[in-house]
Scaffold this motif. Structure first.
Motif, mmCIF file in Angstrom:
data_model
loop_
_atom_site.group_PDB
_atom_site.id
_atom_site.type_symbol
_atom_site.label_atom_id
_atom_site.label_comp_id
_atom_site.label_asym_id
_atom_site.label_seq_id
_atom_site.Cartn_x
_atom_site.Cartn_y
_atom_site.Cartn_z
ATOM 1 N N ASP A 27 51.742 18.512 42.600
ATOM 2 C CA ASP A 27 52.344 18.824 41.852
ATOM 3 C C ASP A 27 52.764 20.207 42.260
ATOM 4 O O ASP A 27 51.619 21.142 41.315
ATOM 5 N N ARG A 28 53.465 21.100 43.231
ATOM 6 C CA ARG A 28 53.176 22.566 43.013
ATOM 7 C C ARG A 28 53.283 23.049 41.480
ATOM 8 O O ARG A 28 52.922 24.192 41.873
ATOM 9 N N LYS A 29 54.637 22.692 41.189
ATOM 10 C CA LYS A 29 54.626 23.110 39.670
ATOM 11 C C LYS A 29 53.338 22.615 38.700
ATOM 12 O O LYS A 29 53.294 23.733 37.838
ATOM 13 N N ALA A 30 52.598 21.947 38.380
ATOM 14 C CA ALA A 30 51.322 21.840 37.817
ATOM 15 C C ALA A 30 49.960 22.841 38.235
ATOM 16 O O ALA A 30 49.521 22.623 37.202
ATOM 17 N N LEU A 31 50.278 23.311 39.603
ATOM 18 C CA LEU A 31 49.251 24.464 39.688
ATOM 19 C C LEU A 31 49.291 25.053 39.292
ATOM 20 O O LEU A 31 50.441 26.223 38.309
ATOM 21 N N PRO A 32 47.816 26.139 38.606
ATOM 22 C CA PRO A 32 47.815 26.892 37.451
ATOM 23 C C PRO A 32 47.748 28.291 38.751
ATOM 24 O O PRO A 32 47.890 28.538 39.602
ATOM 25 N N ALA A 33 48.101 29.247 37.847
ATOM 26 C CA ALA A 33 48.307 30.681 37.966
ATOM 27 C C ALA A 33 47.108 31.291 38.460
ATOM 28 O O ALA A 33 46.679 30.908 37.760
ATOM 29 N N PRO A 34 46.985 31.742 39.018
ATOM 30 C CA PRO A 34 45.692 32.475 39.071
ATOM 31 C C PRO A 34 45.324 33.991 38.649
ATOM 32 O O PRO A 34 46.605 34.307 38.303
ATOM 33 N N ASP A 35 44.263 33.727 38.657
ATOM 34 C CA ASP A 35 44.295 35.647 37.171
ATOM 35 C C ASP A 35 43.666 36.487 37.310
ATOM 36 O O ASP A 35 43.734 36.608 39.403
ATOM 37 N N GLY A 36 43.573 36.752 36.878
ATOM 38 C CA GLY A 36 43.027 38.932 37.904
ATOM 39 C C GLY A 36 41.723 37.890 38.800
ATOM 40 O O GLY A 36 41.530 39.229 40.125
ATOM 41 N N ASP A 37 41.115 37.744 38.087
ATOM 42 C CA ASP A 37 39.126 37.363 39.261
ATOM 43 C C ASP A 37 39.920 37.070 40.714
ATOM 44 O O ASP A 37 38.696 36.876 41.060
ATOM 45 N N ALA A 38 40.922 36.102 40.553
ATOM 46 C CA ALA A 38 40.947 34.934 41.706
ATOM 47 C C ALA A 38 41.485 36.167 43.231
ATOM 48 O O ALA A 38 41.377 35.092 43.869
ATOM 49 N N TYR A 39 41.594 37.173 43.032
ATOM 50 C CA TYR A 39 42.267 37.575 43.957
ATOM 51 C C TYR A 39 40.632 38.169 44.546
ATOM 52 O O TYR A 39 40.600 38.875 43.476
ATOM 53 N N ALA A 40 41.320 39.050 45.788
ATOM 54 C CA ALA A 40 40.311 38.961 46.379
ATOM 55 C C ALA A 40 40.638 41.382 46.907
ATOM 56 O O ALA A 40 41.081 41.263 47.024
ATOM 57 N N ARG A 41 38.888 42.034 45.781
ATOM 58 C CA ARG A 41 39.297 42.772 45.673
ATOM 59 C C ARG A 41 38.647 43.765 46.751
ATOM 60 O O ARG A 41 37.054 43.943 46.599
ATOM 61 N N GLN A 42 38.749 45.205 46.699
ATOM 62 C CA GLN A 42 38.196 46.209 47.639
ATOM 63 C C GLN A 42 37.121 47.051 46.261
ATOM 64 O O GLN A 42 37.413 46.821 45.050
ATOM 65 N N VAL A 43 36.370 47.959 46.770
ATOM 66 C CA VAL A 43 35.569 48.498 45.892
ATOM 67 C C VAL A 43 36.545 49.181 45.473
ATOM 68 O O VAL A 43 37.676 49.459 45.854
ATOM 69 N N PHE A 44 36.398 49.446 44.056
ATOM 70 C CA PHE A 44 36.961 49.839 43.265
ATOM 71 C C PHE A 44 36.870 51.352 43.771
ATOM 72 O O PHE A 44 35.443 52.185 43.708
ATOM 73 N N GLU A 45 37.947 51.971 43.361
ATOM 74 C CA GLU A 45 37.979 53.730 43.538
ATOM 75 C C GLU A 45 39.687 54.236 42.613
ATOM 76 O O GLU A 45 40.338 53.552 42.978
ATOM 77 N N ALA A 46 39.232 54.812 41.520
ATOM 78 C CA ALA A 46 39.942 55.222 40.831
ATOM 79 C C ALA A 46 41.106 56.677 41.448
ATOM 80 O O ALA A 46 40.737 56.943 41.755
ATOM 81 N N PRO A 47 42.331 56.150 40.233
ATOM 82 C CA PRO A 47 43.575 56.178 40.908
ATOM 83 C C PRO A 47 43.171 58.172 40.970
ATOM 84 O O PRO A 47 42.469 58.522 39.910
ATOM 85 N N GLN A 48 43.593 58.942 42.041
ATOM 86 C CA GLN A 48 43.457 60.321 41.787
ATOM 87 C C GLN A 48 45.054 60.827 41.760
ATOM 88 O O GLN A 48 46.375 60.601 42.222
ATOM 89 N N GLY A 49 44.913 61.406 40.742
ATOM 90 C CA GLY A 49 46.336 62.416 40.455
ATOM 91 C C GLY A 49 46.839 61.821 39.337
ATOM 92 O O GLY A 49 47.417 60.809 39.078
#
Length: 82
Positions: A27-49
């Motif tokens: 049931d694809r409609k019943a699948l939960p939406a991924p939260d922010g922790d579910a996404y693959a992330r790189q090492v944090f580097e703050a935006p510049q400018g």
């Protein structure tokens, strides 16, 4: 190493069991939406400018992700062209 980048999932959600329809299919409609922790992330580097900070703020509000690194991909964070 085997899959092209566009075929690698951008988010992983751990589930005990998949939701099924009465017919036993996924049931694809019943699948939960991924939260922010579910996404693959790189090492944090703050935006510049000012421009990067403004874009990061817009992405954060639009995608519901708290922190946006300057190397994050809009599409990898869950954005789409629509």
């Amino acid at each position: 190493a085997v899959l092209p980048d566009y075929m690698v999932p951008s988010a992983y959600v751990l589930m005990e069991a998949f939701p099924l329809t009465p017919n036993g299919k996924l049931d694809r409609k019943a699948l939960p939406a991924p939260d922010g922790d579910a996404y693959a992330r790189q090492v944090f580097e703050a935006p510049q400018g000012e421009i990067e900070a403004t874009i990061a703020a817009v992405w954060s509000e639009l995608l519901g992700v708290e922190t946006i690194s300057r190397n994050d991909s809009f599409f990898a964070l869950g954005g789409h062209s629509l």
